[in-house]
Design an enzyme around this catalytic site. Structure first.
Site, PDB file in Angstrom:
ATOM      1  N   SER A  52       0.800  -1.221   0.000  1.00 31.14           N
ATOM      2  CA  SER A  52       0.000   0.000   0.000  1.00 31.14           C
ATOM      3  C   SER A  52       0.835   1.274   0.000  1.00 31.14           C
ATOM      4  CB  SER A  52      -0.926   0.015   1.226  1.00 31.14           C
ATOM      5  OG  SER A  52      -0.167  -0.021   2.428  1.00 31.14           O
ATOM      6  N   TYR A  53       2.131   1.187   0.255  1.00 32.98           N
ATOM      7  CA  TYR A  53       2.947   2.403   0.336  1.00 32.98           C
ATOM      8  C   TYR A  53       3.154   2.996  -1.058  1.00 32.98           C
ATOM      9  CZ  TYR A  53       4.219   1.028   5.143  1.00 32.98           C
ATOM     10  OH  TYR A  53       4.204   0.677   6.469  1.00 32.98           O
ATOM     11  N   GLY A  54       2.616   4.194  -1.247  1.00 37.62           N
ATOM     12  CA  GLY A  54       2.760   4.847  -2.548  1.00 37.62           C
ATOM     13  C   GLY A  54       2.163   4.048  -3.677  1.00 37.62           C
ATOM     14  N   GLY A  56       2.414   0.980  -4.298  1.00 36.01           N
ATOM     15  CA  GLY A  56       3.418   0.055  -4.829  1.00 36.01           C
ATOM     16  C   GLY A  56       4.741   0.700  -5.175  1.00 36.01           C
TER      17      GLY A  56
END
Length: 324
Positions: A52-54, A56
């Protein structure tokens, strides 16, 4: 950097993990590379990311830098699944399909055959527990993950998950739980940390610097170059700019002055050395900020300072945590 066994498992990790939540968005490839090199040079061995960070992008940067900057064999890669942003909305989906699809996507983005630690990022009642955790079992038995864990689980959820995974011979025991934990957020002490300690889970403490507030940078207002000044991270920082947090930050700054250290070094040393903590997950926007963080590695807080910080930041415990 000190290496610690994560919970009751055989996985050893450094006491500071490199968080990459800002990579690919606020931290570009050049800064990320400098961070990774500085971290590895200091003896760090655990890189933490999430699908979920950025959307992907964090994982893509991790994959681009592995081997080119740091040998894959020298680090453990931890990622998470279960949260996705779809059509601009954050969604929790811990079904077997969603979790395993995200794991495959994570491996593709990082160009890896496996991750060392794979975690369910959030609890949801929308999928049966058997289904959610069968995905973790399959990830290990198929060779796509070496160890598994959970993240952002409450105490009863942590205990339920850990006991569930111990109740069948074909199930893979949980290795770790990742929770927010700092002098400004000690809620995990009520039940989540005791559950982890009793059931043999190592604790990965995210945001040990209180979302950046424990650095002391917000004492005179919100700096223009801080997370709190950005539209997407201001809501993340704002809850820790209240009066209670100011008292805690003042105490940290006073302790730092007495020790000849930075406030962030004091705050990080407090979290890093709490019982059951395997690693404190530290993230920075720039390599210069990360080097300041890594400077805390040698700081050990005197007992009287630790006791004073414990007192000023204590969370109220009552029934049922303590019997009347």
């Amino acid at each position: 950097m000190e290496q610690r066994r994560l919970g009751d498992s055989g996985l050893w990790v450094s006491c500071l993990a490199l968080g990459t939540m800002t990579w690919g968005r606020d931290t570009d490839q050049h800064e990320a590379r400098d961070q990774l090199l500085a971290y590895a040079e200091a003896g760090g061995t655990l890189i933490d990311t999430a699908a979920s960070y950025g959307d992907g992008d964090s994982e893509r940067l991790v994959g681009a830098l592995l081997d080119n900057s740091v040998a894959r064999a020298d680090v453990a890669i931890a990622t998470k699944a279960g949260i996705a942003v779809r059509r601009g909305e954050r969604r929790v989906d811990v079904s077997r399909k969603a979790l395993l699809d995200q794991l495959d996507d994570s491996l593709d983005r990082m160009d890896l055959d496996y991750v060392d630690l794979w975690q369910v990022q959030a609890w949801s009642d929308d999928a049966p527990m058997d289904e959610t955790f069968s995905a973790l079992d399959h990830a290990v038995t198929s060779g796509r993950a070496r160890y598994v864990g959970v993240s952002n689980y409450s105490g009863w959820q942590t205990a339920a998950a850990a006991v569930h995974q111990r109740s069948g011979a074909a199930r893979v025991p949980l290795t770790a739980t990742q929770v927010e934990y700092s002098l400004l957020q000690r809620g995990a002490e009520r039940e989540a940390l005791p559950a982890a300690g009793r059931l043999g889970l190592g604790v990965l403490a995210w945001s040990p610097l209180g979302r950046g507030v424990l650095t002391g940078k917000y004492r005179g207002g919100t700096p223009a170059d801080s997370r709190g000044a950005t539209s997407h991270l201001a809501p993340f920082v704002d809850p820790y700019l209240d009066d209670r947090s100011r008292h805690v930050v003042d105490a940290v700054c006073t302790a730092a002055e007495g020790l000849g250290a930075l406030p962030l070094e004091v705050a990080l040393a407090w979290t890093r050395d709490r019982p059951a903590v395997g690693a404190a997950v530290v993230g920075a926007r720039t390599a210069a900020q990360l080097r300041d963080v890594l400077g805390s590695d040698d700081l050990v807080l005197p007992d009287e300072i630790r006791a004073a910080l414990d007192e000023v930041s204590a969370v109220p415990l009552g029934y049922p945590e303590r019997m009347p």
